[in-house]
Design a protein around this motif. Structure first.
Motif, PDB file in Angstrom:
ATOM      1  N   VAL A   1       0.833  -1.211   0.000  1.00 27.01           N
ATOM      2  CA  VAL A   1       0.000   0.000   0.000  1.00 27.01           C
ATOM      3  C   VAL A   1       0.863   1.255   0.000  1.00 27.01           C
ATOM      4  O   VAL A   1       0.614   2.211  -0.760  1.00 27.01           O
ATOM      5  N   SER A   2       1.892   1.274   0.839  1.00 28.88           N
ATOM      6  CA  SER A   2       2.790   2.422   0.881  1.00 28.88           C
ATOM      7  C   SER A   2       3.497   2.604  -0.460  1.00 28.88           C
ATOM      8  O   SER A   2       3.623   3.738  -0.959  1.00 28.88           O
ATOM      9  N   GLY A   3       3.962   1.500  -1.057  1.00 36.54           N
ATOM     10  CA  GLY A   3       4.599   1.584  -2.373  1.00 36.54           C
ATOM     11  C   GLY A   3       3.658   2.091  -3.449  1.00 36.54           C
ATOM     12  O   GLY A   3       4.067   2.834  -4.348  1.00 36.54           O
ATOM     13  N   PHE A   4       2.384   1.701  -3.351  1.00 35.20           N
ATOM     14  CA  PHE A   4       1.389   2.196  -4.319  1.00 35.20           C
ATOM     15  C   PHE A   4       1.229   3.713  -4.213  1.00 35.20           C
ATOM     16  O   PHE A   4       1.185   4.416  -5.234  1.00 35.20           O
ATOM     17  N   LEU A   5       1.162   4.238  -2.995  1.00 37.91           N
ATOM     18  CA  LEU A   5       0.996   5.684  -2.815  1.00 37.91           C
ATOM     19  C   LEU A   5       2.230   6.445  -3.308  1.00 37.91           C
ATOM     20  O   LEU A   5       2.100   7.520  -3.915  1.00 37.91           O
ATOM     21  N   VAL A   6       3.415   5.890  -3.068  1.00 37.44           N
ATOM     22  CA  VAL A   6       4.632   6.509  -3.602  1.00 37.44           C
ATOM     23  C   VAL A   6       4.605   6.475  -5.131  1.00 37.44           C
ATOM     24  O   VAL A   6       5.006   7.442  -5.796  1.00 37.44           O
ATOM     25  N   SER A   7       4.114   5.384  -5.699  1.00 40.28           N
ATOM     26  CA  SER A   7       4.030   5.259  -7.161  1.00 40.28           C
ATOM     27  C   SER A   7       3.051   6.264  -7.751  1.00 40.28           C
ATOM     28  O   SER A   7       3.277   6.786  -8.847  1.00 40.28           O
ATOM     29  N   VAL A   8       1.950   6.535  -7.035  1.00 38.46           N
ATOM     30  CA  VAL A   8       0.980   7.534  -7.508  1.00 38.46           C
ATOM     31  C   VAL A   8       1.662   8.888  -7.663  1.00 38.46           C
ATOM     32  O   VAL A   8       1.527   9.571  -8.694  1.00 38.46           O
ATOM     33  N   GLU A   9       2.412   9.289  -6.642  1.00 39.45           N
ATOM     34  CA  GLU A   9       3.125  10.567  -6.712  1.00 39.45           C
ATOM     35  C   GLU A   9       4.168  10.551  -7.821  1.00 39.45           C
ATOM     36  O   GLU A   9       4.380  11.564  -8.507  1.00 39.45           O
ATOM     37  N   THR A  10       4.803   9.404  -8.042  1.00 37.27           N
ATOM     38  CA  THR A  10       5.807   9.291  -9.104  1.00 37.27           C
ATOM     39  C   THR A  10       5.162   9.450 -10.477  1.00 37.27           C
ATOM     40  O   THR A  10       5.700  10.146 -11.360  1.00 37.27           O
ATOM     41  N   TRP A  11       4.032   8.810 -10.700  1.00 36.38           N
ATOM     42  CA  TRP A  11       3.314   8.955 -11.968  1.00 36.38           C
ATOM     43  C   TRP A  11       2.924  10.407 -12.213  1.00 36.38           C
ATOM     44  O   TRP A  11       3.071  10.916 -13.339  1.00 36.38           O
ATOM     45  N   LEU A  12       2.423  11.068 -11.176  1.00 35.41           N
ATOM     46  CA  LEU A  12       2.026  12.471 -11.331  1.00 35.41           C
ATOM     47  C   LEU A  12       3.228  13.335 -11.704  1.00 35.41           C
ATOM     48  O   LEU A  12       3.129  14.208 -12.585  1.00 35.41           O
ATOM     49  N   GLN A  13       4.369  13.105 -11.055  1.00 29.14           N
ATOM     50  CA  GLN A  13       5.563  13.883 -11.374  1.00 29.14           C
ATOM     51  C   GLN A  13       6.032  13.619 -12.798  1.00 29.14           C
ATOM     52  O   GLN A  13       6.490  14.546 -13.485  1.00 29.14           O
ATOM     53  N   PHE A  14       5.937  12.375 -13.248  1.00 32.77           N
ATOM     54  CA  PHE A  14       6.382  12.053 -14.600  1.00 32.77           C
ATOM     55  C   PHE A  14       5.551  12.809 -15.640  1.00 32.77           C
ATOM     56  O   PHE A  14       6.073  13.215 -16.692  1.00 32.77           O
ATOM     57  N   PHE A  15       4.256  12.997 -15.349  1.00 37.59           N
ATOM     58  CA  PHE A  15       3.380  13.728 -16.267  1.00 37.59           C
ATOM     59  C   PHE A  15       3.246  15.197 -15.870  1.00 37.59           C
ATOM     60  O   PHE A  15       2.265  15.862 -16.231  1.00 37.59           O
ATOM     61  N   ASN A  16       4.256  15.698 -15.110  1.00 32.43           N
ATOM     62  CA  ASN A  16       4.383  17.128 -14.787  1.00 32.43           C
ATOM     63  C   ASN A  16       3.207  17.669 -13.973  1.00 32.43           C
ATOM     64  O   ASN A  16       2.770  18.805 -14.149  1.00 32.43           O
ATOM     65  N   VAL A  17       2.672  16.839 -13.082  1.00 35.27           N
ATOM     66  CA  VAL A  17       1.656  17.276 -12.130  1.00 35.27           C
ATOM     67  C   VAL A  17       2.310  17.271 -10.754  1.00 35.27           C
ATOM     68  O   VAL A  17       2.601  16.212 -10.198  1.00 35.27           O
ATOM     69  N   PHE A  18       2.554  18.451 -10.195  1.00 39.55           N
ATOM     70  CA  PHE A  18       3.327  18.562  -8.955  1.00 39.55           C
ATOM     71  C   PHE A  18       2.409  19.047  -7.834  1.00 39.55           C
ATOM     72  O   PHE A  18       2.183  20.248  -7.669  1.00 39.55           O
ATOM     73  N   LEU A  19       1.875  18.099  -7.085  1.00 39.32           N
ATOM     74  CA  LEU A  19       0.968  18.423  -5.993  1.00 39.32           C
ATOM     75  C   LEU A  19       1.716  18.799  -4.724  1.00 39.32           C
ATOM     76  O   LEU A  19       1.308  19.707  -4.000  1.00 39.32           O
ATOM     77  N   LEU A  20       2.816  18.113  -4.442  1.00 41.12           N
ATOM     78  CA  LEU A  20       3.543  18.331  -3.198  1.00 41.12           C
ATOM     79  C   LEU A  20       4.653  19.357  -3.337  1.00 41.12           C
ATOM     80  O   LEU A  20       4.916  20.128  -2.415  1.00 41.12           O
ATOM     81  N   PHE A  21       5.325  19.362  -4.478  1.00 39.63           N
ATOM     82  CA  PHE A  21       6.529  20.177  -4.642  1.00 39.63           C
ATOM     83  C   PHE A  21       6.298  21.228  -5.727  1.00 39.63           C
ATOM     84  O   PHE A  21       6.493  20.966  -6.918  1.00 39.63           O
ATOM     85  N   LYS A  22       5.886  22.391  -5.293  1.00 43.12           N
ATOM     86  CA  LYS A  22       5.554  23.462  -6.233  1.00 43.12           C
ATOM     87  C   LYS A  22       6.785  24.008  -6.940  1.00 43.12           C
ATOM     88  O   LYS A  22       6.668  24.650  -7.996  1.00 43.12           O
ATOM     89  N   TRP A  23       7.969  23.761  -6.370  1.00 46.63           N
ATOM     90  CA  TRP A  23       9.192  24.267  -6.982  1.00 46.63           C
ATOM     91  C   TRP A  23       9.650  23.413  -8.158  1.00 46.63           C
ATOM     92  O   TRP A  23      10.541  23.813  -8.914  1.00 46.63           O
TER      93      TRP A  23
END
Length: 329
Positions: A151-173
């Motif tokens: 479950v933890s790995g899945f949530l980390v993967s969600v954030e990774t997918w978003l970053q790969f497609f240039n969607v930055f929810l956590l890191f605005k910089w």
């Protein structure tokens, strides 16, 4: 005697025996299990962007140290009360204590005590975490631990997918095209971390035979593999492929599974399975974004420049340490 009371007395008897034999106590959740599960879930996910300069390492390291220190203090108090198994009750625990002792020797050969202290304390903390897991996790609790890892790995993967497609929810910089980091802080560390959820999910795939679980875990593995590829962490990829044969060997020994025998008895099913996997992978590759195609080009994946620079740097540093102190260096 009532059945419930008899069962309770049996569990108490098992727990009294566990304290002397080193087996984990049965029938209840002890504080060590709660701390181990909490660290397993929270450490990969914890980041504090906008509050600390180092939004990744500082909160993760602090949480690890707090959790492990709590377990050490609790174990010391309960051991004095005679309520815990002896620390040398198993070969695994003994080996981990020996590795901890080796890390203590790190303080004797360094010329930079601050960074050596940080590294040694973190290494010892992680080894202590494994030590307590070896004492207090039985088969059922290990099953739940694998589920938490997945479950933890899945949530980390969600954030990774978003970053790969240039969607930055956590890191605005962050900016488009930046190397993905998930919630780990570094693409190489991200790839190394995702090896663990992948193998945990593969293990659950063998343990949970129900159709709905097989479908859910297969989709989750594919999703995590996508994040694993996005990381472009070649060391993580190498680690996965080196560990995969050992994993399959363990599965074969546990389930007494023989691939040649299965192929002989189900040739058509095996051929259909292989063709289905090949077609599915080709389809996924055709649908993958252009950025992933560029990242995985052979010339990019096999570029040895950064590896060569690191080897030179670490070789020189290691040789210097050995010359300074041949015994510890």
């Amino acid at each position: 005697m009532a059945p419930g009371r008899k069962k309770h007395q049996e569990i108490n008897s098992m727990n009294r025996e566990a304290r002397t034999t080193g087996e984990p106590e049965q029938g209840r959740w002890n504080p060590y299990v709660v701390i181990i599960f909490t660290l397993t879930f929270c450490v990969p996910l914890l980041v504090v962007p906008g509050i600390l300069d180092n939004a990744f390492n500082t909160p993760k390291n602090l949480l690890i140290l707090l959790g492990v220190s709590s377990m050490v203090g609790l174990f010391a108090v309960r051991s004095l009360q005679g309520r815990e198994p002896p620390p040398f009750s198993s070969s695994t625990a003994t080996a981990l204590l020996f590795l901890i002792l080796l890390n203590v020797f790190s303080f004797f050969y360094t010329g930079n005590y601050y960074y050596t202290a940080v590294a040694a304390v973190l290494n010892i903390s992680c080894l202590l975490l494994f030590f307590f897991a070896s004492l207090f996790l039985d088969g059922k609790r290990a099953f739940w631990l694998m589920g938490i890892i997945v479950v933890s790995g899945f949530l980390v993967s969600v954030e990774t997918w978003l970053q790969f497609f240039n969607v930055f929810l956590l890191f605005k910089w962050a900016h488009p095209g930046i190397s993905v980091m998930g919630t780990i802080g570094n693409s190489n560390y991200l790839g190394a971390y995702l090896v663990f959820p992948l193998f945990a999910a593969l293990a659950l795939l063998f343990l949970k035979r129900e159709r709905r679980w097989l479908i859910a875990l297969s989709l989750l593995i594919l999703f995590t593999i996508g994040a694993f590829l996005f990381s472009r962490a070649r060391a993580g990829w190498m680690g996965f492929f080196l560990a995969a044969p050992l994993f399959l060997l363990l599965v074969k020994r546990i389930y007494r599974f023989s691939l040649p025998a299965y192929i002989r008895s189900n040739p058509r099913r095996f051929i259909a399975l292989v063709l289905g996997i090949v077609v599915f992978l080709v389809l996924l590759w055709s649908l993958a974004p252009k950025r992933l195609h560029v990242m995985l080009e052979l010339s990019n994946v096999t570029n040895p420049k950064t590896l060569t620079l690191r080897m030179r740097k670490y070789y020189q540093g290691s040789l210097w340490l050995f010359k300074q102190s041949p015994v510890f260096g």
